[in-house]
Design a protein around this motif. Structure first.
Motif, PDB file in Angstrom:
ATOM      1  N   ALA A 214      27.673 -10.240 -14.210  1.00 44.75           N
ATOM      2  CA  ALA A 214      28.544 -10.189 -13.022  1.00 44.75           C
ATOM      3  C   ALA A 214      29.483  -8.991 -13.101  1.00 44.75           C
ATOM      4  O   ALA A 214      29.730  -8.310 -12.102  1.00 44.75           O
ATOM      5  CB  ALA A 214      29.328 -11.487 -12.909  1.00 44.75           C
ATOM      6  N   PHE A 215      30.036  -8.732 -14.310  1.00 43.89           N
ATOM      7  CA  PHE A 215      30.967  -7.609 -14.463  1.00 43.89           C
ATOM      8  C   PHE A 215      30.250  -6.262 -14.338  1.00 43.89           C
ATOM      9  O   PHE A 215      30.750  -5.344 -13.702  1.00 43.89           O
ATOM     10  CB  PHE A 215      31.715  -7.710 -15.805  1.00 43.89           C
ATOM     11  N   VAL A 216      29.070  -6.201 -14.934  1.00 37.90           N
ATOM     12  CA  VAL A 216      28.320  -4.934 -14.858  1.00 37.90           C
ATOM     13  C   VAL A 216      27.986  -4.616 -13.399  1.00 37.90           C
ATOM     14  O   VAL A 216      28.032  -3.456 -12.968  1.00 37.90           O
ATOM     15  CB  VAL A 216      27.047  -5.008 -15.725  1.00 37.90           C
ATOM     16  N   GLN A 217      27.687  -5.643 -12.619  1.00 35.66           N
ATOM     17  CA  GLN A 217      27.320  -5.451 -11.198  1.00 35.66           C
ATOM     18  C   GLN A 217      28.457  -4.873 -10.371  1.00 35.66           C
ATOM     19  O   GLN A 217      28.246  -4.407  -9.263  1.00 35.66           O
ATOM     20  CB  GLN A 217      26.896  -6.794 -10.593  1.00 35.66           C
ATOM     21  N   LEU A 218      29.695  -4.908 -10.897  1.00 38.40           N
ATOM     22  CA  LEU A 218      30.839  -4.388 -10.136  1.00 38.40           C
ATOM     23  C   LEU A 218      30.883  -2.856 -10.183  1.00 38.40           C
ATOM     24  O   LEU A 218      31.633  -2.235  -9.433  1.00 38.40           O
ATOM     25  CB  LEU A 218      32.159  -4.955 -10.702  1.00 38.40           C
ATOM     26  N   ARG A 219      30.099  -2.258 -11.055  1.00 42.31           N
ATOM     27  CA  ARG A 219      30.101  -0.793 -11.169  1.00 42.31           C
ATOM     28  C   ARG A 219      29.439  -0.168  -9.927  1.00 42.31           C
ATOM     29  O   ARG A 219      28.427  -0.657  -9.426  1.00 42.31           O
ATOM     30  CB  ARG A 219      29.341  -0.356 -12.417  1.00 42.31           C
ATOM     31  N   VAL A 220      30.018   0.914  -9.485  1.00 42.84           N
ATOM     32  CA  VAL A 220      29.474   1.625  -8.322  1.00 42.84           C
ATOM     33  C   VAL A 220      28.050   2.104  -8.639  1.00 42.84           C
ATOM     34  O   VAL A 220      27.169   2.085  -7.777  1.00 42.84           O
ATOM     35  CB  VAL A 220      30.381   2.831  -7.969  1.00 42.84           C
TER      36      VAL A 220
END
Length: 643
Positions: A625-631
């Motif tokens: 979930a956190f990695v998916q927040l990267r542009v």
């Protein structure tokens, strides 16, 4: 030769005396001797000697008169003494005779000896009266010896008891001069005790009679005067007086028990005390409770009047019902939220007044209750304290405090409930102290102890449920306020700056404002709570604070510079979390800090970071979930690195 008294010593011969005088005179001897006889000279000597004898006679006469006077005086005194002794003996003899006659007369048949019997009785009573008068006079003169003699004679008469009564009455004359009847009694008994032993053959009976007389007359009248009027007009003064008088009487009996009063002194003195106080002690506990009820209600009413507050009806019921109401999240109490303007409706002055009144009641209860009734009476006083202090006062303030807590989405709300918590905690300690200091000693060895402890536990649980509910809602409000700050202050561009090369690497305004607010709240919690409660509440607040930030960060997408800024924010949140001094809270922010590294780490290093110490045990979905927040997540390379 000078005429002296020695010349006349026995046996005296006049011829020989004159012959000796003539012979001593020169020329006076009948034989002429060496000198010729000189009649003229002899005559002259005789004339001179006769003068001397006259003077000597006067001197001797004066001496004789003086001695006669002395002798006469002594004879008179001696006669008086003899008369006195005879009279006292005569009394004793007469007493002995009349006593025996009186006994014999009892046996004589009435019809034949009525006259004789009457004469003996009359003489008996006359003599008895004379003896008592004699005793009275001797007592007034302070003649212990005479008193003892007369008392010994009277011992065999019916009037002996009367003699004792007279003695007791006269002892008390002028003995109660100062205003302290208890002090006077102790001093009088101290004074009389020695004398009684010297005068009477059974001093313990006389001492007991004296004490009984003082208790039944002086003391009883004193108690009656102090209590009877106050009982009608001023109940508080009545209870104070009753406690004081009873305490002083028991103190006095403790002093009097030192004297010789016969065998069962304790029972005798207890009975005298009981006779004075029993009518007052029977109704004591009812009056105590009635007074405490009215007094406590008045203290509370005066407080609410000073606040211009009209008490509202509040929810009541058992703990189960209370918990059910809370579980259903209905507002507590049922009804609209109210504005208290920061008023907690708790005042230490009121609490101290209530506790002081109760402490006095416990003290009186201890002294004035029959030992068998003491636990029951003490429990009934405790129930009144629970009713007024816990239910009518603290519990009411908690209800009002609860209804004043705003909803979680209210903005910039004043959270006064923590002030209520703080004051309620202080009051709990005072309540607990009184329970241990004043109530426990009165019930500790009785079956009432269990009942008291159960009641205390029940009432505290009831209040704790409300405190917990209030604290829970207050924490919701705090989190609501943090949400509001973040919603207003955090911009999307904070984590995706338009110009990546021109950015100050520092925490955002939103973060600064949230941290300032959180630090304030942590301080308030520390001030309001004590002991373990601080950690419990701060743990709960810290967990909710972490959850909020965790969810908040997942609403944005991060450029690589934006990720750096997010790490700055989380570092600041983590610094703020240190103020909680709760290991769990710090650990949560440590983990969040590690998660934020996933926003900035080079794609090739993702696997390595995810298996690092802080992230290895976390759910893979969370990491994803956190990695998916990267542009740059959209680029297939990143997804491939993570899978």
């Amino acid at each position: 030769t000078m005429a002296t008294a020695q010349l006349f010593e026995e046996p005296f011969d006049a011829d020989e005396y004159i012959e000796r005088l003539a012979w001593r005179t020169p020329g006076g001897g009948s034989k002429g001797g060496a000198e010729a006889f000189d009649p003229k000279r002899l005559l002259e000597e005789f004339v001179n000697h006769i003068e001397e004898l006259k003077q000597l006679d006067e001197i001797i006469q004066r001496k004789v008169e003086k001695l006669e006077q002395q002798c006469h005086r002594e004879a008179k005194e001696f006669a008086h003494k003899v008369q006195d002794l005879q009279r006292s003996n005569q009394i004793q003899e007469a007493a002995d005779i009349i006593q025996k006659l009186h006994l014999i007369a009892q046996e004589l048949p009435f019809d034949r000896f009525a006259d004789v019997k009457a004469k003996i009785a009359s003489k008996y009573h006359d003599l008895e009266r004379q003896l008592i008068q004699e005793f009275t006079s001797a007592q007034r003169r302070g003649e212990i010896g005479r008193m003892r003699e007369v008392a010994a004679v009277l011992l065999h008469f019916k009037g002996y008891a009367h003699c004792v009564d007279v003695y007791i009455k006269q002892c008390q004359e002028g003995a109660f001069m100062c205003n302290d009847v208890f002090q006077d009694t102790a001093s009088l008994c101290q004074r009389v005790s020695k004398q009684v032993g010297e005068v009477f053959c059974s001093p313990e009976t006389v001492m007991a009679k004296l004490i009984q007389s003082i208790f039944e007359n002086k003391l009883h009248a004193h108690v009656k005067e102090k209590l009877d009027e106050a009982r009608q007009s001023d109940v508080e003064q009545y209870l104070i007086n009753l406690y004081d008088l009873y305490s002083r009487t028991t103190l006095l009996t403790a002093q009097l028990i030192e004297f010789n009063l016969g065998t069962d002194k304790q029972t005798f003195l207890s009975k005298l005390t009981k006779n004075i106080f029993s009518s007052y002690l029977e109704s004591y506990i009812d009056m105590e409770r009635q007074y405490l009820q009215n007094r406590s209600a008045m203290i509370l009413q005066r407080f609410y009047d000073s606040k211009h507050h009209q008490k509202r009806p509040v929810g009541t019921g058992s703990i189960q019902e209370l918990k059910e109401r809370i579980r259903q999240r209905t507002n507590l109490p049922l009804g609209p939220s109210i504005e208290t303007h920061g008023e907690t409706f708790l005042s230490q002055v009121v609490v101290v007044n209530l506790l002081q009144e109760t402490r006095h009641a416990f003290e009186r209860c201890h002294k004035l209750s029959d030992p068998a009734d003491l636990p029951k009476n003490a429990f009934s006083i405790f129930l009144l304290l629970v009713e007024h202090l816990c239910v009518d006062y603290i519990d009411y303030a908690l209800e009002i405090g609860l209804s004043a807590i705003p909803s979680a989405d209210a903005k910039n709300a004043n959270l006064y409930f923590l002030d209520v918590v703080q004051q309620a905690n202080t009051i709990f300690h005072l309540f607990d102290k009184q329970f241990n200091d004043n109530l426990m000693p009165l019930i500790s060895s009785s079956p009432k102890l269990t009942e008291c402890l159960h009641k205390k536990k029940e009432v505290i649980e009831q209040m704790e449920v409300k405190l917990d509910t209030g604290i829970d809602r207050t924490l919701n409000c705090m989190v609501g306020q943090m949400k509001h700050i973040l919603a207003t202050e955090q911009k999307k561009t904070d984590f995706k700056p338009e110009d990546e090369n021109n950015v100050m690497i520092q925490y955002t305004t939103a973060c600064a404002k949230v941290c300032a607010y959180v630090r304030q709240q942590v301080e308030r919690v520390r001030k309001s709570m004590d002991g373990k409660n601080v950690d419990t509440v701060l743990t709960e607040l810290g967990v909710r604070f972490h959850r909020l930030i965790h969810e908040h960060l997942q609403q944005y997408s991060y450029s690589s510079m934006g990720g750096m800024l997010a790490i700055c924010d989380v570092a600041e949140y983590r610094r703020c979390a240190k103020d909680f001094r709760v290991p769990l809270v710090l650990q949560l922010f440590d983990t969040l800090h590690a998660l934020c590294n996933l926003l900035v780490v080079a794609p090739d290093n993702l696997k390595q970071v995810c298996s690092g110490e802080q992230l290895t045990n976390l759910d893979r979905n969370l990491l994803h979930a956190f990695v998916q927040l990267r542009v740059d997540y959209r680029s297939s390379r990143l997804g491939r690195h993570f899978s």
